[in-house]
Every structure is written in structure tokens, then in C-alpha cells.
Design an enzyme around this catalytic site. Structure first.
Site, PDB file in Angstrom:
ATOM      1  CB  CYS A   1      67.880  62.646  34.972  1.00 45.19           C
ATOM      2  SG  CYS A   1      69.543  63.265  34.753  1.00 45.19           S
TER       3      CYS A   1
HETATM    4  N1  COA Z   1      84.362  70.085  22.262  1.00 48.53           N
HETATM    5  C1  COA Z   1      84.840  69.596  21.084  1.00 48.53           C
HETATM    6  N2  COA Z   1      84.724  68.289  20.746  1.00 48.53           N
HETATM    7  C2  COA Z   1      84.112  67.471  21.611  1.00 48.53           C
HETATM    8  C3  COA Z   1      83.600  67.923  22.829  1.00 48.53           C
HETATM    9  C4  COA Z   1      83.751  69.279  23.157  1.00 48.53           C
HETATM   10  N3  COA Z   1      83.311  69.802  24.312  1.00 48.53           N
HETATM   11  N4  COA Z   1      83.042  66.874  23.451  1.00 48.53           N
HETATM   12  C5  COA Z   1      83.209  65.806  22.677  1.00 48.53           C
HETATM   13  N5  COA Z   1      83.872  66.156  21.553  1.00 48.53           N
HETATM   14  C6  COA Z   1      84.315  65.286  20.456  1.00 48.53           C
HETATM   15  C7  COA Z   1      84.482  63.857  20.926  1.00 48.53           C
HETATM   16  O1  COA Z   1      85.705  63.694  21.583  1.00 48.53           O
HETATM   17  C8  COA Z   1      84.402  63.123  19.621  1.00 48.53           C
HETATM   18  O2  COA Z   1      85.657  63.266  18.975  1.00 48.53           O
HETATM   19  P1  COA Z   1      86.278  62.044  18.116  1.00 48.53           P
HETATM   20  O3  COA Z   1      85.291  61.847  17.019  1.00 48.53           O
HETATM   21  O4  COA Z   1      87.594  62.583  17.709  1.00 48.53           O
HETATM   22  O5  COA Z   1      86.328  60.878  19.063  1.00 48.53           O
HETATM   23  C9  COA Z   1      83.382  63.925  18.813  1.00 48.53           C
HETATM   24  O6  COA Z   1      83.334  65.226  19.431  1.00 48.53           O
HETATM   25  C10 COA Z   1      81.997  63.319  18.873  1.00 48.53           C
HETATM   26  O7  COA Z   1      81.702  63.009  20.237  1.00 48.53           O
HETATM   27  P2  COA Z   1      80.398  62.287  20.684  1.00 48.53           P
HETATM   28  O8  COA Z   1      80.472  62.063  22.166  1.00 48.53           O
HETATM   29  O9  COA Z   1      80.167  61.081  19.827  1.00 48.53           O
HETATM   30  O10 COA Z   1      79.338  63.432  20.333  1.00 48.53           O
HETATM   31  P3  COA Z   1      77.797  63.378  20.305  1.00 48.53           P
HETATM   32  O11 COA Z   1      77.353  63.943  19.034  1.00 48.53           O
HETATM   33  O12 COA Z   1      77.254  62.046  20.719  1.00 48.53           O
HETATM   34  O13 COA Z   1      77.394  64.430  21.436  1.00 48.53           O
HETATM   35  C11 COA Z   1      76.557  64.452  23.700  1.00 48.53           C
HETATM   36  C12 COA Z   1      77.755  64.220  22.792  1.00 48.53           C
HETATM   37  C13 COA Z   1      76.943  64.150  25.130  1.00 48.53           C
HETATM   38  C14 COA Z   1      76.122  65.891  23.554  1.00 48.53           C
HETATM   39  C15 COA Z   1      75.406  63.554  23.244  1.00 48.53           C
HETATM   40  O14 COA Z   1      75.849  62.253  23.002  1.00 48.53           O
HETATM   41  C16 COA Z   1      74.289  63.509  24.260  1.00 48.53           C
HETATM   42  O15 COA Z   1      73.828  64.494  24.768  1.00 48.53           O
HETATM   43  N6  COA Z   1      73.788  62.324  24.494  1.00 48.53           N
HETATM   44  C17 COA Z   1      72.686  62.136  25.412  1.00 48.53           C
HETATM   45  C18 COA Z   1      73.229  62.090  26.751  1.00 48.53           C
HETATM   46  C19 COA Z   1      72.241  62.313  27.782  1.00 48.53           C
HETATM   47  O16 COA Z   1      71.275  62.977  27.606  1.00 48.53           O
HETATM   48  N7  COA Z   1      72.460  61.716  28.910  1.00 48.53           N
HETATM   49  C20 COA Z   1      71.535  61.803  29.941  1.00 48.53           C
HETATM   50  C21 COA Z   1      72.153  62.391  31.105  1.00 48.53           C
HETATM   51  S1  COA Z   1      70.806  62.637  32.092  1.00 48.53           S
END
Ligand code: COA
Length: 375
Positions: free
Chosen positions: A156
Site C-alpha cells: 500500500c
Molecule cells: N460481516 C459480518 N461479520 C464480520 C465480517 C463481515 N463481513 N467480517 C468480520 N466479521 C466478524 C468477525 O468474524 C468477528 O466475529 P467473531 O467476534 O465472532 O470472531 C467480528 O466480526 C469482529 O471481527 P474483527 O476482524 O475483529 O473486526 P474489526 O472491528 O477489527 O474490523 C477490519 C475488521 C478489517 C475492518 C479492521 O480490523 C481493519 O480495517 N483493520 C485495519 C486493517 C488495515 O487497514 N489493513 C491495511 C491493509 S492496507
């Protein structure tokens, strides 16, 4: 020392528009089918049932409402879950080169330049469609550009790292007009089969033209006051696709060969690093944070951008101070901060200071301090 200017930017937006509702419907259907096919193993406890995705979760957790893709039909087909990209012959322009050309034309027009004026092309992106010849060399040829061209990948952060390379080339005199391109066909590396990942990415291509002040034409330009890059190794964002895959001995999970991440850890670790990176870059450049008029941050997650802006500014930013294009484009990897810069720079006056900043896998971070010049 000669001043280096950004004299043009360009954006290619793919034709297919994909809503969260469409992605949720297709993955929902795929999961139902997978759970039914694997019912016995799930009941025995050998496999875990795949949970259903939710639109509400996606918008709340990421700020992403929509994205564009090169081919939505293949991605939304529950039996395929990846784009359908027709193979092209060696005599045809490759897909990445094609989207580079579209973004390049807009950036060159803005700069008042033609392809023949360019003497360095740098393609920086998270995934390259082939090992060689470099996509950048193909674009150089298609544009009728001279000089040299090469591909590079810092995930990225590829755009800001490429911008620093462009600045270095202009300063050293090895180039006079550099075109930086970020063709991100992220739908090719995303994992549309797991709800944790299916919503994250969108496709796009951005272009930036950089020149020395004495070579630049009239019109809007942005002086690059400084660039700073940093990296710190982490496995929290990873994709093991590579040329050694076919020779590897041992079992690999197929999901290792597409994007994966530990989103929570990334969020927690990257936000403070990026805020400190920008703060120290500004401080070492003799610029007070209060002087900043705009922050064009990498677009991965709305919460991350809010957290970084707040840590840096010591307050919540006004929406126009730290523009967000995530709701429409999703995470377009290295193109994200450039899309924000390209689309959200109205309202700034000559002399205004701004920062363009990327962050992502590696970990990698890059900041570019910009000062607006004439309109
Ligand atoms: N729909 C419904 N539930 C979902 C889901 C979806 N599309 N995706 C994940 N979940 C669930 C997970 O399975 C988890 O369930 P559980 O508690 O039963 O295990 C719950 O939601 C929480 O998931 P989590 O991954 O901890 O959510 P989060 O709040 O951390 O959000 C991201 C996920 C990816 C949006 C977030 O972590 C993020 O953006 N992080 C930064 C990543 C990033 O920027 N990376 C850089 C790439 S360049």
C-alpha cells in the site's frame, strides 16, 4: 537545489460498481452452499461453519460502502468469487498497462505534457501481473516515452515510495519528467470467500507527474518539500503468492496465496506509528502541525484515518481536512492516498501545506510534504 513539483495527477476508475449489499448476497450464497456441502464434517467438529457476512458490520467496522472493480460478474458469482479476466496475447496491451495509460493521459494533460516528454516511468503497486518484462516498460513504449522504466512493490505504500524515487531521480538529474503509476487490480488478490476480507478492496489506477521547477509549465502545481519513508517487518498483513509456489514442497493453505491480515493488530500497531512518522517528519522540516491544511491519508479503514488524524492534530479533523474516499472506492491499496489527493484538493490556496501519507503491509510508511503553488 532545484525545487521538485507535482504538476499533474490522474485517476482511472473501473467500469463496474459493486455495493456492500451485492458482496454480502454473493458471499452469503457461497457460504450457505459451502456449509451444506460440508455439513457432516461441521457436525463432527472437523470443520467450522462459515458465518454470514453483514452489510451493517462492513460499514461500521470499515467505513467502506462501495468499490469499483474490473469485473464484478466473476467476483459476485458464488461459484467463482474472483474476477474473470480474459487472457490477452503478447501483442496486446496488458491489463495493468491499459489502466496505467488511462490514468497517465489525465495526469499528463493536467501537466501540459505528452508521452514523449516523459523520461522515467515508475509503476508501483501491491501486485504485478507478471514477473517481466516490467509493466512500466510496456507503458513507456505505449506512451512513446524515453529514458527508463521499472516496476516496484511496497504494497500500500508503493505510491509514496515511488514518489520519493521520482524526486531522487529529478534531484540527481537522471530524469527530467517522471510518471508514477499505481495500477491496483486488488480484486485479483482479495479473498472473496471469507467474510473477514471480502469487503475490503476496490480496483483503481492513479498517476502522478513530477518535474523540476525549471521544466514545469504553467498551471496548478505542488512543491514537494520533503519525503520520508520507513519500514518495520510484520507478518500481520501477508500474501505468499510468488514464483516459488510451484516448486514448494509441502502443503499450503490456498488462502495463503491471497491477501490476509490480522486487522485488529494492524489497526493497533500502525496508527501510532503513522501519526509519529508524520509528526517527526513535519518537526524535522520545521513545520508546525497547526500549519497543515490537509491530510491525504492512505484509505484502508475510516477508524484508522480518524485515529491517525486525531493523534496528529490533537483533535478531530474537520471532514475536509482529512478527506475520505473509502466509502466510494474501498481500499485501493497504493492508489488510495493519491485518489484522495486527486479528488479532494479544492479550497486550498497558494502556500498552503499538506501531507500525503501511505501505510500498509511490510509494515511500510511514506509521507510527502506538499506546498501548493499557483492555480
Ligand atoms: N460481516 C459480518 N461479520 C464480520 C465480517 C463481515 N463481513 N467480517 C468480520 N466479521 C466478524 C468477525 O468474524 C468477528 O466475529 P467473531 O467476534 O465472532 O470472531 C467480528 O466480526 C469482529 O471481527 P474483527 O476482524 O475483529 O473486526 P474489526 O472491528 O477489527 O474490523 C477490519 C475488521 C478489517 C475492518 C479492521 O480490523 C481493519 O480495517 N483493520 C485495519 C486493517 C488495515 O487497514 N489493513 C491495511 C491493509 S492496507
Amino acid at each position: 537545489m532545484s525545487r521538485i513539483l507535482i504538476t499533474g495527477t490522474g485517476l482511472f476508475t473501473p467500469p463496474d460498481s459493486v455495493t456492500n449489499a451485492e458482496l454480502v448476497a454473493s458471499l452469503g450464497a457461497a457460504n450457505e452452499k459451502w456449509n451444506a456441502e460440508n455439513r457432516a464434517e461441521i457436525e463432527r467438529g472437523d470443520l467450522e461453519e462459515r458465518d454470514m457476512p453483514s452489510e451493517k458490520f462492513i460499514l461500521r467496522a470499515s467505513g467502506i460502502g462501495h468499490r469499483y472493480m474490473m469485473d464484478k460478474k466473476g467476483v459476485l458469482d458464488p461459484d467463482r468469487l474472483r474476477p474473470r479476466l480474459p487472457l490477452r496475447g503478447e501483442d496486446e496491451l496488458s491489463l495493468q498497462a491499459e489502466i496505467c495509460m488511462a490514468a497517465a493521459q489525465e495526469a499528463l494533460t493536467q501537466a501540459g505534457r505528452e508521452g514523449a516528454d516523459v523520461d522515467a516511468v515508475i509503476v508501483g503497486c501491491s501486485n504485478l501481473q507478471r514477473a517481466y518484462p516490467a509493466v512500466a516498460i510496456e507503458v513507456q513504449d505505449a506512451l512513446g516515452a524515453g529514458g527508463f522504466a521499472y516496476d516496484m512493490n511496497v504494497a500500500c505504500s508503493s505510491a509514496t515510495f515511488a514518489i520519493q524515487n521520482a524526486v531522487d531521480a529529478l534531484r540527481s538529474g537522471s530524469a527530467r519528467c517522471v510518471l508514477v503509476l499505481n495500477p491496483e487490480i486488488t480484486s485479483g488478490h482479495n479473498n472473496f470467500a471469507l467474510r473477514e476480507f471480502h469487503f475490503i478492496f476496490g480496483d483503481a489506477c492513479t498517476a502522478v507527474v513530477l518535474e523540476s521547477e525549471e521544466d514545469a509549465g504553467q498551471g496548478e502545481s505542488w512543491e514537494v518539500l520533503g519525503t520520508r519513508l520507513a519500514t518495520k517487518f510484520s507478518n500481520h498483513i501477508r500474501n505468499d503468492a510468488g514464483y516459488l509456489n510451484r516448486s514448494e514442497d509441502g502443503e499450503r493453505d490456498p488462502f495463503d496465496l491471497v491477501f490476509r491480515q490480522h486487522g485488529r493488530q494492524v489497526f493497533k500497531e500502525v496508527c501510532p506509528m503513522v501519526a509519529e512518522h508524520i509528526r517527526s517528519h513535519l518537526e524535522d522540516s520545521g513545520i508546525a502541525v497547526e500549519e497543515l491544511k490537509r491530510l491525504w491519508l492512505h484509505q484502508a479503514n475510516l477508524g484508522m484515518n480518524q485515529s491517525i488524524s486525531k493523534r496528529l492534530l490533537g483533535r478531530d479533523p474537520a471532514p475536509e481536512e482529512a478527506p475520505v474516499i473509502l466509502d466510494e472506492y474501498g481500499n485501493t491499496s497504493s492508489a488510495g492516498s493519491i485518489i484522495a489527493f486527486h479528488k479532494c484538493r479544492e479550497g486550498l490556496s497558494e502556500g498552503d501545506l499538506a501531507v500525503l501519507c501511505s501505510f500498509g503491509a511490510g509494515y511500510s510508511m511514506g509521507s510527502v510534504i506538499l506546498r501548493k503553488r499557483a492555480d
